[in-house]
Design a protein around this motif. Structure first.
Motif, PDB file in Angstrom:
ATOM      1  N   VAL A 195      -5.733   8.927 -14.709  1.00  0.00           N
ATOM      2  CA  VAL A 195      -4.322   9.271 -14.539  1.00  0.00           C
ATOM      3  C   VAL A 195      -4.047  10.217 -13.387  1.00  0.00           C
ATOM      4  CG1 VAL A 195      -2.415  10.473 -15.689  1.00  0.00           C
ATOM      5  CG2 VAL A 195      -3.829   8.883 -16.981  1.00  0.00           C
ATOM      6  N   ALA A 238      -5.970   9.999  -8.384  1.00  0.00           N
ATOM      7  CA  ALA A 238      -5.623   9.152  -7.236  1.00  0.00           C
ATOM      8  C   ALA A 238      -6.587   7.983  -7.048  1.00  0.00           C
ATOM      9  CB  ALA A 238      -5.564   9.995  -5.954  1.00  0.00           C
ATOM     10  N   GLY A 294     -12.624   4.750  -8.261  1.00  0.00           N
ATOM     11  CA  GLY A 294     -12.754   3.521  -7.477  1.00  0.00           C
ATOM     12  C   GLY A 294     -13.326   3.781  -6.101  1.00  0.00           C
ATOM     13  N   PHE A 295     -12.931   4.885  -5.513  1.00  0.00           N
ATOM     14  CA  PHE A 295     -13.415   5.241  -4.178  1.00  0.00           C
ATOM     15  C   PHE A 295     -14.890   5.622  -4.206  1.00  0.00           C
ATOM     16  CE2 PHE A 295     -13.639   8.814  -0.910  1.00  0.00           C
ATOM     17  CZ  PHE A 295     -13.821   7.975   0.166  1.00  0.00           C
ATOM     18  N   GLY A 317     -17.222   2.708  -5.266  1.00  0.00           N
ATOM     19  CA  GLY A 317     -17.154   1.482  -4.480  1.00  0.00           C
ATOM     20  C   GLY A 317     -16.497   0.346  -5.245  1.00  0.00           C
ATOM     21  N   GLY A 318     -15.557   0.700  -6.102  1.00  0.00           N
ATOM     22  CA  GLY A 318     -14.754  -0.340  -6.735  1.00  0.00           C
ATOM     23  C   GLY A 318     -15.032  -0.599  -8.199  1.00  0.00           C
ATOM     24  N   VAL A 370     -16.286  -7.962 -16.063  1.00  0.00           N
ATOM     25  CA  VAL A 370     -16.974  -6.744 -15.635  1.00  0.00           C
ATOM     26  C   VAL A 370     -17.634  -6.080 -16.842  1.00  0.00           C
ATOM     27  CG1 VAL A 370     -16.701  -4.535 -14.477  1.00  0.00           C
ATOM     28  CG2 VAL A 370     -15.270  -6.474 -13.797  1.00  0.00           C
ATOM     29  N   VAL A 396      -2.894  11.432   0.358  1.00  0.00           N
ATOM     30  CA  VAL A 396      -3.467  10.652  -0.743  1.00  0.00           C
ATOM     31  C   VAL A 396      -4.986  10.543  -0.599  1.00  0.00           C
ATOM     32  CG1 VAL A 396      -3.545   8.401  -1.844  1.00  0.00           C
ATOM     33  CG2 VAL A 396      -1.354   9.339  -1.111  1.00  0.00           C
ATOM     34  N   ARG A 448      -7.874  11.657  -3.256  1.00  0.00           N
ATOM     35  CA  ARG A 448      -8.768  10.599  -3.730  1.00  0.00           C
ATOM     36  C   ARG A 448     -10.237  10.907  -3.432  1.00  0.00           C
ATOM     37  NH1 ARG A 448      -8.552   5.017  -4.673  1.00  0.00           N
ATOM     38  NH2 ARG A 448      -9.968   3.716  -3.469  1.00  0.00           N
ATOM     39  N   PRO A 483      -6.752   0.608   0.006  1.00  0.00           N
ATOM     40  CA  PRO A 483      -7.726   1.001  -1.018  1.00  0.00           C
ATOM     41  C   PRO A 483      -7.186   2.022  -2.004  1.00  0.00           C
ATOM     42  CG  PRO A 483      -8.693   1.209   1.194  1.00  0.00           C
ATOM     43  CD  PRO A 483      -7.268   0.806   1.374  1.00  0.00           C
ATOM     44  N   TYR A 484      -6.237   2.802  -1.560  1.00  0.00           N
ATOM     45  CA  TYR A 484      -5.791   3.941  -2.371  1.00  0.00           C
ATOM     46  C   TYR A 484      -4.500   3.638  -3.119  1.00  0.00           C
ATOM     47  CZ  TYR A 484      -3.338   4.436   2.061  1.00  0.00           C
ATOM     48  OH  TYR A 484      -2.609   4.188   3.198  1.00  0.00           O
ATOM     49  N   GLU A 529      -7.858  -9.864 -13.032  1.00  0.00           N
ATOM     50  CA  GLU A 529      -8.316  -8.777 -13.892  1.00  0.00           C
ATOM     51  C   GLU A 529      -9.457  -9.227 -14.800  1.00  0.00           C
ATOM     52  OE1 GLU A 529      -8.227  -5.701 -14.561  1.00  0.00           O
ATOM     53  OE2 GLU A 529      -8.753  -5.525 -16.670  1.00  0.00           O
ATOM     54  N   GLY A 546     -14.299  -8.166 -11.094  1.00  0.00           N
ATOM     55  CA  GLY A 546     -13.892  -6.972 -10.354  1.00  0.00           C
ATOM     56  C   GLY A 546     -13.737  -7.194  -8.865  1.00  0.00           C
ATOM     57  N   ALA A 547     -13.601  -8.453  -8.458  1.00  0.00           N
ATOM     58  CA  ALA A 547     -13.502  -8.764  -7.027  1.00  0.00           C
ATOM     59  C   ALA A 547     -12.362  -8.031  -6.316  1.00  0.00           C
ATOM     60  CB  ALA A 547     -13.379 -10.274  -6.832  1.00  0.00           C
ATOM     61  N   GLY A 570     -11.369  -5.047  -6.730  1.00  0.00           N
ATOM     62  CA  GLY A 570     -11.902  -3.727  -6.399  1.00  0.00           C
ATOM     63  C   GLY A 570     -12.853  -3.779  -5.221  1.00  0.00           C
ATOM     64  N   PHE A 571     -13.626  -4.834  -5.138  1.00  0.00           N
ATOM     65  CA  PHE A 571     -14.584  -4.985  -4.045  1.00  0.00           C
ATOM     66  C   PHE A 571     -13.878  -5.269  -2.724  1.00  0.00           C
ATOM     67  CE2 PHE A 571     -17.568  -8.117  -1.880  1.00  0.00           C
ATOM     68  CZ  PHE A 571     -18.361  -7.135  -1.310  1.00  0.00           C
ATOM     69  N   GLY A 608     -11.621  -2.341  -1.545  1.00  0.00           N
ATOM     70  CA  GLY A 608     -12.240  -1.036  -1.378  1.00  0.00           C
ATOM     71  C   GLY A 608     -11.819  -0.055  -2.446  1.00  0.00           C
ATOM     72  N   GLY A 609     -11.549  -0.576  -3.638  1.00  0.00           N
ATOM     73  CA  GLY A 609     -11.310   0.336  -4.744  1.00  0.00           C
ATOM     74  C   GLY A 609      -9.879   0.436  -5.228  1.00  0.00           C
ATOM     75  N   ALA A 610      -9.004  -0.438  -4.766  1.00  0.00           N
ATOM     76  CA  ALA A 610      -7.638  -0.396  -5.285  1.00  0.00           C
ATOM     77  C   ALA A 610      -7.656  -0.700  -6.779  1.00  0.00           C
ATOM     78  CB  ALA A 610      -6.741  -1.385  -4.550  1.00  0.00           C
ATOM     79  N   LYS A 611      -6.602  -0.281  -7.433  1.00  0.00           N
ATOM     80  CA  LYS A 611      -6.517  -0.351  -8.886  1.00  0.00           C
ATOM     81  C   LYS A 611      -5.596  -1.496  -9.301  1.00  0.00           C
ATOM     82  CE  LYS A 611      -4.679   2.813 -12.404  1.00  0.00           C
ATOM     83  NZ  LYS A 611      -4.159   4.175 -12.616  1.00  0.00           N
ATOM     84  N   GLN A 614      -1.285  10.384  -8.797  1.00  0.00           N
ATOM     85  CA  GLN A 614      -1.251   9.077  -9.449  1.00  0.00           C
ATOM     86  C   GLN A 614      -1.270   7.973  -8.394  1.00  0.00           C
ATOM     87  OE1 GLN A 614       1.721   9.037 -12.679  1.00  0.00           O
ATOM     88  NE2 GLN A 614       0.046   9.988 -13.813  1.00  0.00           N
ATOM     89  N   VAL A 615      -1.902   6.879  -8.734  1.00  0.00           N
ATOM     90  CA  VAL A 615      -2.034   5.778  -7.780  1.00  0.00           C
ATOM     91  C   VAL A 615      -0.709   5.022  -7.695  1.00  0.00           C
ATOM     92  CG1 VAL A 615      -3.333   3.724  -7.188  1.00  0.00           C
ATOM     93  CG2 VAL A 615      -4.480   5.609  -8.367  1.00  0.00           C
ATOM     94  N   ARG A 629     -18.515 -11.616  -7.702  1.00  0.00           N
ATOM     95  CA  ARG A 629     -17.588 -10.562  -7.269  1.00  0.00           C
ATOM     96  C   ARG A 629     -17.160 -10.723  -5.810  1.00  0.00           C
ATOM     97  NH1 ARG A 629     -16.451  -5.197  -8.556  1.00  0.00           N
ATOM     98  NH2 ARG A 629     -16.728  -3.644  -6.953  1.00  0.00           N
TER      99      ARG A 629
END
Lengths: 337, 337, 337, 337
Positions: A90, A93, A97-98, A101-102, A134, B228, B232, C76-77, C89, C94-95, C97-98, C101-104, C133-134, D232
């Motif tokens: 929460v 940020a 994930g950062f 690496g995801g 996952v 950000v 992060r 990514p952020y 999802e 988890g592709a 995220g890969f 680069g880690g986006a949610k 928060q993202v 992935r």
């Protein structure tokens, strides 16, 4: 508003004078990074504190401690089980994930931001063991939780047992671990490594520190990787001694426990002022109250600062330095609502 | 060894007393993160200093400053042109790869870790403009360089012009920018934004700071992204006022320039002691000497600490606080080799 | 089990004979990667099909199409809003995220894997607009959905309008877009770019293709980035003409629509056999039934293969080639349960 | 230009008819992904071929094979040693950085894109074993090299021994391994696992395949991770049987060796036409010639297509299908320059 009337977070409190003194005492030429005499004492001091061999790393934020640990415990292509209100989900940020690496966070429900082995089992069992979904690699809990509840050592141990059975690593975000410990009266060892915790983000900044947190590895085999990841993330400060000195000052004479006791006591003062308004039992140093908009406004007019948590919900967080007049006035004001 | 005789790096020097005073003065309850009164003054103070509108962010390491900037200036699938001995390539554990998500460093040769527009053009022209080869997106230079040489404003401006022509962003690692400035006598504005620099890692820790560096954005449109990314990466400290206060103390009364002058003067003392041994002209606060193994051993026996740079090469770095007896004795010892 | 009796997924069906013929016809020496004559025709052919200028890229999987697009649409952020049962999802390891680069992924509820603007608004409004928060950057929907429901063009357009208002990019996973289109009778243009879609994963493999999917960019300014990302992800095949030829064969004479009509008709045959057992309306080529364990076992004993979706739930997916005896026998068997 | 006169790369050649036949034969309903009967035979067939237990994965590109392997062999915070002209450095758009999450390539010199243990040792020894410098984790070589030279089994074995001594993983990019093998007459086992190779990108596309490459793991313990990473990265095709069938067709009756012999023989025809113009010995299927601009222009006017490699340098690559008239005419034209 007078500064002493801020109750929105313990992370804004001043540093304890002994912490400042320790920084001043470290202010002489020494070796860079973590080769200095203060940093060199950390492993030993924390090993003694925990009663087992640990590796201890200073970092400047809980986010760094949490996410360096999680990156070492969870590969990019797997997941971390945590509460849906966990700080790592929460309020960081997307840092997990950062750093990983995801990797994915799998979010669990649970009263007061606590998770149970039942919830963990349900989440794990719902995942098909194939390459399309996952797979989890780690569990992360926060103690005290984001709602100020406390896992007792026995509860932590149950989660640790579950983690072991499922081959999951176990991380604890202990941003307010000190508050949890003085609340339960249980031992640091029982609450951590004896309960199966692999890595602990041990918070000091919210508890009177200036800008030093500790990442504690009970799995000491991860230390080399963490050391590299810390550098790579820009978290290896060149004058690390000023961080190490803070941590040593906090341990010295159990200042960290004393500070936590003060903060918890302050929270109890507020809790007893309005027992019927509590959203959660007050087990550490956070107090969540049900209020009307008018109530909240009135407290603000009296000069108090706090966090609007949700509709009709406000949060107070007490700090190591909050005793005396401002606290009493707030308690009275709450009681008078 | 007496601590005053350490010359292996300016990043191990103590913090200036005024920096410690500023930290102590900031030790009261305020808002968390960067909402406090000290942090709020940074944009204004640095804008005034640079003579143009900038956005200024505190971070705790040069690695964080460099790599947050590079991540905003270079997408994961492109490259950063830099010297093969640049700190970002050699001494940051691959942090640029981490922060950018896998961007590449394209390494250039150049005397004394300086790069020229000729070298940049050659490197760029060798890249086929197709999807198979990684296209450059940014240039990064270090001033003063890793070998203590200085880019003059005119040189920076030439690189800035090249960058603009090729649509490359331009980053400067100014870990020792203060030393470069007092060496050249040129202005901060000429050395940075007027020369086309987009983002600057402005170093204070090597120059008497405790643990605060500044990331300066001349491209203010990047500020939201940097904010950000800083969070992060775990670099948004909760008690940021202690970092902001350090930076403000360094700017106050031009302490940063005074400290750099002291360090540079100390380096000149050493340089004049052995002009024939210099590997590079001494333009800032680093002195590289050609010595025999016996020479090096003799200096160590006298109690001096320094860095073995390569076969027959040693490095001394002088700090803001190194005047007086230890420095004189080292100069004499070098002269006597 | 006879192969014709497999109903567990359309992604296991054979390729249409015309697709194989097109591959054979492309089997001569040409230029590598996507410089060949077939690949060169894609932009034109798809632009004509959509009635607007698009850029079209072949890739070999829907995961690649989805995640290349999402990586270009979401930094990514930041985060992508999607249904909690979305393929990205649940079934892509988890592709997202890969590739990002880690986006949610921010997960929404919604009947039959459909999301509404109300759900989107609620999710967005719950996010504090701060660095902790993202923040969302994109919306992704699947049409037809993972439960075989269809968004009508008007519904897509509403989401597109919401996305625009909130400055969110808009991606559509159209793995079964053909089935959605023939179900609604609406136009490709209305269903995509006129409704605000920025990038579309246009599925062909589930619809009679062999191993070619199309990534369609309505935001043609993203084409250069996508081209690089495709190569960087190992998705730029050296003999791309065999993929381009498949896509052209599918478009030729509207084979893609004909195949989708066959698959949808087959699904209707099954749906009408047991209208009371349907978990969802059958709007495309997927049929979800409520059954007892004994029912499921009985169908398996008769030789049919299908997916156990959940307790008491089974899924049949029909393909372009499933007409005739096996289908009739399955419909009868279902009716007879 | 007639297509038969294209010599710019073997990756543009047509697929062998037997490969197309195998695809057609696989064109019936089966299980999705890699659960089909063809995919299921890969481990066994390749284990037999190599004379040891291996795990074999189909992928569609050499980049995917290389980078999936490297991601499993090298953590994000370490480095891969390779030649500065290696395909992974020069022609894969930075894919290793993407797949590994930011690992670094350490670039070595070496004649004809070959690296030696001496060069490896020099590179490793220059790295300080601390957290500031990126430590190597793997070596990658290409056989045949990017300049058409061949490592003999003994040379590979030396590198394998070095790798083992230094605790480095060992990857071979075998995009043209078949050409290297028929050139040396050595065995696949000696050239790979007996020489210490951990993972091999085994090329088929340049050798008569359509779009199937094989990633071979001699470290079979990595198979689960590779399977997840493949999914992935969007490289788990839903109709994988068409890839598996290609590989099996290539192995059947040693078609892969036969094709490589044809390509190598064609290269020899060209090499003998102009022995004095050769930049490198012709050991596989690539021919690099020194020419004047006028020479190159003349060959182009005659209808031949090839690659301008550098100033005064051109490259021809021969394919499995290049015998007969076009080849003879090119040889004559070269001889006549």
């Amino acid at each position: 508003m007078r500064l002493g009337m801020r109750f929105f977070s313990d992370n804004a409190a001043p540093a304890h004078p002994k912490v400042l003194e320790a920084i001043a005492a470290a202010n002489r030429l020494d070796t860079a990074y973590d080769g200095d005499e203060w940093s060199s004492r950390l492993d030993g001091s924390f090993s003694e504190l925990f009663g087992t061999e640990v590796r201890a790393f200073w970092v400047t934020t809980g986010t760094a401690a949490n996410c360096l640990a999680l990156a070492a415990l969870c590969p990019p292509y797997r997941a971390i089980l945590c509460h849906k209100d966990a700080h790592i989900e929460v309020d960081e940020a997307g840092a997990p994930g950062f750093f990983t690496g995801g990797a994915k966070l799998i979010l669990l429900d649970g009263e007061g931001a606590k998770i149970t082995t039942a919830a963990l089992a349900e989440a794990c069992d719902a995942i098909r063991p194939d390459v399309h979904q996952v797979q989890p690699a780690a569990v992360s809990i926060t103690n005290a939780t984001e709602y100020g509840l406390v896992y007792r050592a026995g509860e932590v141990s149950e989660i640790g047992k579950f983690a072991k059975e499922r081959s999951l690593a176990f991380h604890m975000d202990g941003a307010r671990l000190a508050n949890a410990l003085v609340s339960t009266g249980e031992s640091l060892a029982d609450m951590s490594w004896r309960a199966g915790v692999d890595a602990l983000s041990f918070g000091f900044v919210k508890n009177g520190g200036l800008n030093a947190e500790a990442l504690i590895l009970f799995r000491t085999d991860l230390a080399d990787e963490i050391a590299v990841r810390r550098k790579r993330a820009g978290h290896l400060l060149s004058k690390g001694r000023y961080l190490a000195a803070q941590l040593l000052a906090m341990l010295d004479g159990d200042l960290w426990l004393e500070n936590a006791r003060s903060a918890n006591a302050a929270a109890q003062s507020l809790a007893t002022a309005a027992p019927n308004r509590l959203l959660y039992p007050v087990e550490a140093n956070e107090v969540f109250l049900k209020v009307t908009p008018e109530d909240a406004e009135r407290l603000r007019q009296l000069g108090f600062d706090f966090y609007d948590w949700g509709p009709g919900e406000i949060r107070f967080v007490t700090s190591w330095d909050q005793q005396g007049e401002a606290l009493d006035r707030l308690a009275s004001a709450i009681a008078a609502l």
